[in-house]
Scaffold this active site. Structure first.
Site, PDB file in Angstrom:
ATOM      1  N   ARG A 259       2.835   4.771   2.935  1.00 40.33           N
ATOM      2  CA  ARG A 259       2.611   3.749   4.101  1.00 40.33           C
ATOM      3  C   ARG A 259       2.532   2.385   3.596  1.00 40.33           C
ATOM      4  O   ARG A 259       1.783   2.310   2.566  1.00 40.33           O
ATOM      5  CB  ARG A 259       1.356   4.105   5.007  1.00 40.33           C
ATOM      6  N   HIS A 263      -4.474   1.897   5.989  1.00 39.45           N
ATOM      7  CA  HIS A 263      -4.455   3.134   6.844  1.00 39.45           C
ATOM      8  C   HIS A 263      -4.317   2.808   8.330  1.00 39.45           C
ATOM      9  O   HIS A 263      -3.813   3.548   9.006  1.00 39.45           O
ATOM     10  CB  HIS A 263      -5.908   3.804   6.191  1.00 39.45           C
ATOM     11  N   TYR A 273      -7.568   0.335  -3.545  1.00 38.55           N
ATOM     12  CA  TYR A 273      -7.482   1.641  -4.144  1.00 38.55           C
ATOM     13  C   TYR A 273      -5.933   1.900  -4.372  1.00 38.55           C
ATOM     14  O   TYR A 273      -5.478   3.176  -4.910  1.00 38.55           O
ATOM     15  CB  TYR A 273      -7.644   2.986  -3.017  1.00 38.55           C
TER      16      TYR A 273
END
Length: 360
Positions: A259, A263, A273
């Site tokens: 993606r 999120h 991250y």
């Protein structure tokens, strides 16, 4: 155990048909899709990319509620859905609104679902699907039940569900596959491995080399697919569907995808991250770019056609959000009434209280 893991990983090589340059590297598995069907698949991918861009903008404007970006996962989502039939039953996760739309959910209802409006969850007649599941992995158990019901009625259709790599860390993931496998239920379980779930790297979620090999414990078929290759995802799903309706049981399909956005739009920051180098690496694998190169080399797609799809998508999205804005706001009394057929005493009191408030 390390040798055992490596052994299983060798049994689940990544299935691919188009490489990153849009070249066919697996002629034997090329699907027999007509030029019109290939163009339809590309149209859906381009339309969905625009829908994602506009949905992010609408969310930032406060005109949508919950939204999970989809850019980068179009091949995984739409390639798998393209292999299904209209009568197949869809049990999506919250990132899988595009499949619902192409399965028949009106766009304005998708926007209402994002806002938490009950009308967004009312499926039109003939649309065989549940609303997107918010509880991570729960749809796997539901899918096992739906698929078993189909088998008991002798129906030649399948139940299909999606979750992310994070969903494979949930108990429901194993329970659903185990149940469906035990009864040879016609289910297809798709695990979209975008590597980070919400923010946890897949390597920290499991010791397994692949997610596909988790099918072994359930005694069902498993395959790992290049999730940025729309034709490979299509073929893997098509073959899984044929096995299911022939009584050969369920399949777990792991799609390796990515993606590009956060999120969800609820404050996630992927730069905390993910590295720029990793983002850049996966941008080179963009499913739209790869498929576009393939179609242009065949002479069945052009920049003009793509621009027409983009403009149509923008117009239809604009009309759909206007239609969603025209639906009366949900009332508390509707929320209470929709949840219960017979109200318990405490909610009867609240119902009367809110009826009085809403009548003013």
């Amino acid at each position: 155990m390390k040798r055992t893991n490596e052994k299983y990983a060798e049994q689940f090589p990544t299935f691919q048909i188009l490489n990153e340059e849009g070249e066919v590297v697996n002629e034997e598995k090329m699907p027999k899709l007509s030029d019109d069907e290939l163009k339809d698949l590309m149209t859906r991918m381009v339309y969905t990319r625009i829908l994602d861009q506009r949905s992010i903008a609408l969310n930032r404007q406060g005109r949508l509620g919950f939204y999970a970006p989809t850019a980068g996962q179009e091949a995984s989502q739409l390639g798998s859905h393209f292999a299904l039939e209209k009568d197949d039953y869809l049990l999506p996760g919250y990132r899988d609104v595009p499949q619902l739309i192409w399965h028949g959910l009106p766009l304005y209802k998708a926007f209402l679902w994002s806002r938490g409006h009950f009308v967004g969850g009312q499926m039109p007649e003939g649309v065989h699907a549940m609303v997107p599941q918010i509880i991570i992995g729960a749809q796997y158990v539901q899918t096992a039940g739906v698929a078993l019901g189909m088998k008991k009625r002798g129906e030649k259709r399948v139940a299909v569900t999606y979750t992310g790599d994070g969903g494979t860390s949930q108990g429901d993931f194993y329970e659903g596959m185990n149940f469906a496998g035990a009864f040879d239920a016609p289910a297809i379980f798709i695990a979209q491995n975008n590597r980070f779930a919400i923010s946890t790297p897949v390597e920290k979620q499991t010791k397994a080399e692949t997610l596909a090999q988790k099918a072994v414990a359930a005694g069902i078929e498993g395959i790992q697919v290049d999730g940025m290759d729309v034709l490979a995802v299509y073929v893997a799903t098509k073959e899984a569907r044929e096995r299911a309706i022939n009584g050969e049981g369920p399949t777990l399909i792991e799609t390796l995808t990515y993606r590009y956005g956060p999120h969800t739009m609820a404050g996630d920051d992927p730069t905390r991250y993910r590295t720029k180098d990793l983002d850049s690496e996966w941008e080179q694998k963009d499913p739209l770019v790869r498929f576009r190169k393939f179609l242009e080399d065949k002479g069945v797609w052009s920049e003009e056609e793509e621009n027409e799809v983009i403009e149509r998508a923008k117009e239809e999205i604009k009309a759909a959000i206007k239609e969603a804005d025209g639906i009366p706001k949900q009332k508390v009394t509707e929320l209470i009434g929709n949840m219960y057929e017979t109200l318990p005493q405490n909610l009867q009191e609240q119902m009367e209280e809110y009826k009085a408030k809403e009548s003013k």
